[in-house]
Structures are given as C-alpha cells and as structure tokens.
Design a protein around this motif. Structure first.
Motif, PDB file in Angstrom:
ATOM      1  N   PHE A  53      -0.983  -0.748   2.556  1.00 30.46           N
ATOM      2  CA  PHE A  53      -0.261  -1.130   1.328  1.00 30.46           C
ATOM      3  C   PHE A  53      -0.823  -0.421   0.092  1.00 30.46           C
ATOM      4  O   PHE A  53      -0.993  -1.043  -0.973  1.00 30.46           O
ATOM      5  CB  PHE A  53      -0.272  -2.651   1.128  1.00 30.46           C
ATOM      6  CG  PHE A  53       0.530  -3.394   2.165  1.00 30.46           C
ATOM      7  CD1 PHE A  53       1.919  -3.451   2.068  1.00 30.46           C
ATOM      8  CD2 PHE A  53      -0.085  -4.013   3.242  1.00 30.46           C
ATOM      9  CE1 PHE A  53       2.671  -4.128   3.026  1.00 30.46           C
ATOM     10  CE2 PHE A  53       0.661  -4.681   4.199  1.00 30.46           C
ATOM     11  CZ  PHE A  53       2.038  -4.743   4.088  1.00 30.46           C
ATOM     12  N   THR A  54      -1.173   0.846   0.244  1.00 25.48           N
ATOM     13  CA  THR A  54      -1.580   1.655  -0.916  1.00 25.48           C
ATOM     14  C   THR A  54      -0.707   2.918  -0.899  1.00 25.48           C
ATOM     15  O   THR A  54      -0.298   3.385   0.181  1.00 25.48           O
ATOM     16  CB  THR A  54      -3.072   2.035  -0.868  1.00 25.48           C
ATOM     17  OG1 THR A  54      -3.347   2.616   0.404  1.00 25.48           O
ATOM     18  CG2 THR A  54      -3.966   0.838  -1.101  1.00 25.48           C
ATOM     19  N   PRO A  55      -0.415   3.487  -2.075  1.00 23.43           N
ATOM     20  CA  PRO A  55       0.627   4.515  -2.120  1.00 23.43           C
ATOM     21  C   PRO A  55       0.258   5.851  -1.480  1.00 23.43           C
ATOM     22  O   PRO A  55       1.088   6.445  -0.774  1.00 23.43           O
ATOM     23  CB  PRO A  55       0.894   4.686  -3.620  1.00 23.43           C
ATOM     24  CG  PRO A  55      -0.278   4.070  -4.321  1.00 23.43           C
ATOM     25  CD  PRO A  55      -0.841   3.037  -3.410  1.00 23.43           C
ATOM     26  N   VAL A  56      -0.962   6.348  -1.722  1.00 21.60           N
ATOM     27  CA  VAL A  56      -1.314   7.651  -1.133  1.00 21.60           C
ATOM     28  C   VAL A  56      -1.309   7.540   0.392  1.00 21.60           C
ATOM     29  O   VAL A  56      -0.752   8.406   1.099  1.00 21.60           O
ATOM     30  CB  VAL A  56      -2.690   8.141  -1.655  1.00 21.60           C
ATOM     31  CG1 VAL A  56      -3.062   9.464  -0.995  1.00 21.60           C
ATOM     32  CG2 VAL A  56      -2.691   8.293  -3.173  1.00 21.60           C
ATOM     33  N   CYS A  57      -1.900   6.462   0.904  1.00 20.03           N
ATOM     34  CA  CYS A  57      -1.936   6.256   2.354  1.00 20.03           C
ATOM     35  C   CYS A  57      -0.521   6.161   2.930  1.00 20.03           C
ATOM     36  O   CYS A  57      -0.226   6.686   4.007  1.00 20.03           O
ATOM     37  CB  CYS A  57      -2.707   4.980   2.694  1.00 20.03           C
ATOM     38  SG  CYS A  57      -4.391   4.971   2.078  1.00 20.03           S
ATOM     39  N   THR A  58       0.361   5.494   2.204  1.00 23.50           N
ATOM     40  CA  THR A  58       1.747   5.367   2.662  1.00 23.50           C
ATOM     41  C   THR A  58       2.392   6.752   2.766  1.00 23.50           C
ATOM     42  O   THR A  58       3.039   7.087   3.771  1.00 23.50           O
ATOM     43  CB  THR A  58       2.532   4.467   1.686  1.00 23.50           C
ATOM     44  OG1 THR A  58       1.933   3.166   1.695  1.00 23.50           O
ATOM     45  CG2 THR A  58       3.998   4.375   2.058  1.00 23.50           C
ATOM     46  N   VAL A 139     -13.202   6.369   3.584  1.00 30.26           N
ATOM     47  CA  VAL A 139     -12.631   7.554   2.929  1.00 30.26           C
ATOM     48  C   VAL A 139     -11.594   8.173   3.872  1.00 30.26           C
ATOM     49  O   VAL A 139     -11.378   7.687   4.983  1.00 30.26           O
ATOM     50  CB  VAL A 139     -13.723   8.603   2.576  1.00 30.26           C
ATOM     51  CG1 VAL A 139     -14.684   8.059   1.540  1.00 30.26           C
ATOM     52  CG2 VAL A 139     -14.447   9.106   3.820  1.00 30.26           C
ATOM     53  N   ARG A 140     -10.969   9.238   3.435  1.00 29.79           N
ATOM     54  CA  ARG A 140      -9.954   9.916   4.277  1.00 29.79           C
ATOM     55  C   ARG A 140     -10.669  10.931   5.168  1.00 29.79           C
ATOM     56  O   ARG A 140     -10.871  12.077   4.776  1.00 29.79           O
ATOM     57  CB  ARG A 140      -8.909  10.612   3.392  1.00 29.79           C
ATOM     58  CG  ARG A 140      -8.196   9.637   2.479  1.00 29.79           C
ATOM     59  CD  ARG A 140      -7.138  10.291   1.615  1.00 29.79           C
ATOM     60  NE  ARG A 140      -6.794   9.402   0.525  1.00 29.79           N
ATOM     61  CZ  ARG A 140      -5.968   8.354   0.625  1.00 29.79           C
ATOM     62  NH1 ARG A 140      -5.349   8.125   1.769  1.00 29.79           N
ATOM     63  NH2 ARG A 140      -5.743   7.566  -0.403  1.00 29.79           N
ATOM     64  N   ALA A 141     -11.093  10.448   6.348  1.00 29.83           N
ATOM     65  CA  ALA A 141     -11.819  11.318   7.288  1.00 29.83           C
ATOM     66  C   ALA A 141     -10.865  11.821   8.367  1.00 29.83           C
ATOM     67  O   ALA A 141      -9.893  11.139   8.712  1.00 29.83           O
ATOM     68  CB  ALA A 141     -12.964  10.541   7.926  1.00 29.83           C
TER      69      ALA A 141
END
Ligand code: BEZ
Length: 241
Positions: A53-58, A139-141
């Motif tokens: 439910f976060t925009p970048v991840c979506t 983090v984005r790994a």
C-alpha cells in the motif's frame, strides 16, 4: 523465579555474488516455498520492497507483473518480499488489480509469490534491512540467482527510488549470454551488440587475437577484443519459450 531470557536479535547477513543463496522456508501469496530448492533449474529474481500500500512499490509490482512472461521466456521466476503479513499482501494485490492504473496499465494480476516476512527472518538473512535507511522496512533489494542456486547479481536501491525493470531483464539476458557463450558484456550492452571476448589467458592467444586469427574477433589492443553475436543466435541458446 527465573526470568525469561530474550532471544538475541538475528545477525544481519548479506549474500555476496558467488555465494550459495541462503536457504529459507516461507509463507507466500502462492503457498509455502522452500528457497532456493524449489527453483532448482531456473533463474530466480528475489526482490524486496519497503511496504504494501505504498505508491512506488505499487508502480514496481504493476511493472514487474506485466513483464513476468518475458522473464519466464528466459527461464526466470520472480519472488517478492516485504516485512508485511500475508493478509496485507493479499489485500494490496487485490486493490492493485481492482483499482490502480499506472501508465495505462490496469487490471494487473500479480501471480508471482510475495513472501510474508513479518518476522524479518528472510529480510535479515538477505541483508534487506538497512538501519540507516529504515529499521522497520526493507530497502529495494534485488538478488539474481542462477539455476544452481548461486547469487549472480545483487542490486540495492533506497526507499524513494523505483527500480528499472528493463535493466533487470537486461541483467538476466547478459548473465545468460555470458554463461552460454563464454563472453563478457560491455557498458550498456543490449542483445545483438558486440560482446567482449575475455582477456586472453596466454601470450600466444593474445598474439593470435591481435593477428586476427580468431574468426570474427576484432582487437583494438591486446586486452580489448570484441566479437559479434546476433540477437537471434543469443535467443536460440538462452530463450526457453
Ligand atoms: C513507496 O513505495 O512509495 C515508498 C515506500 C517507503 C518509503 C517511501 C516510498
């Protein structure tokens, strides 16, 4: 009365390129997985995102999901992870499908597994928690793992920076091309562009290369030799569907 002894916090580890991928069992949106054993014989991209439910991840999940068939064509499976629970994952993926449009993409069904890691067990094992960035989110790994279960590429991005999924596909194709043809790939390489013939292992070979006796190999100096491999030849060797 004896006091309960607190469990020591798990020590964060970080798999390196060339290491066997650390093993774990986890609950996912597609059932339980045993990693990396369930993926023996296929490439796999294990990646983390900070939170459901976060925009970048979506935007990342929608992009990755639309490219899943292209990754599958190169024998590559996707596995996501965040330190959220299963029901959060399910609700978020349902919301993405039912409500979210991003760059004209909509109605996206995410069918690759998304790991429930509320305990942070897997995130800790894979060094996905970077306390200087966030203590409660991964983090984005990105870990690219080969069919033998060996870590072949590691990428880390901060919370605010969405990843480039064309680059991840390029990484997969470049690693597979390097393995299949015994070559290296230069800066910004794309399939069909000239590849690097690795530096000669002996003076004799280096001399032969400079003399142009190896078919198709062109050298601008003894250490910088290239040759052409067509995209069709690459796909014949590495594309599986
Ligand atoms: C996002 O995915 O939008 C996001 C997640 C965590 C921190 C910042 C942004």
């Amino acid at each position: 009365m004896t006091q309960p002894v607190a469990e020591p916090a798990p020590v964060s580890t970080m798999p390196r390129i060339g290491d066997p991928a650390p093993e774990f069992t986890a609950v996912t949106t597609q059932g339980e997985i045993h990693f990396p054993g369930d993926y023996a014989g296929t490439w796999v991209i294990l990646f983390s995102h900070p939170a459901d439910f976060t925009p970048v991840c979506t935007s990342e999940f929608m992009t990755f999901a639309t490219m899943q068939d292209e990754f599958k064509a190169y024998n590559t499976e996707l596995v996501g992870l965040s330190v959220d629970g299963l029901y959060s994952h399910i609700a978020w993926l349902r919301t993405i499908k039912e409500k979210i449009t991003f760059r004209d993409i909509s109605n996206v069904e995410v069918t690759f597994p998304l790991i429930d890691d509320v305990s942070m067990k897997v995130a800790t094992l894979y060094g996905m928690i970077m306390p200087g960035e966030a203590t409660t989110q991964a983090v984005r790994a990105v870990f690219v793992i080969d069919p033998q279960g060996i870590v072949r590429t590691v990428l880390y991005y901060p919370l605010s920076l969405g990843r480039n999924f064309d680059e991840l596909l390029r990484v997969v194709k470049a690693l597979q091309t390097a393995d299949a043809f015994g070559v290296a790939t230069p800066a910004d390489w794309r399939p069909g562009e000239r590849v690097i013939v690795p530096p000669a292992g002996s003076c004799g070979t280096a001399k032969d290369r400079m003399a142009g006796t190896e078919e198709g190999v062109e050298c601008v100096d003894w250490f910088f030799c290239t040759k052409e491999i067509s995209e069709a030849d690459i796909d014949t060797k590495i594309r599986t569907s």
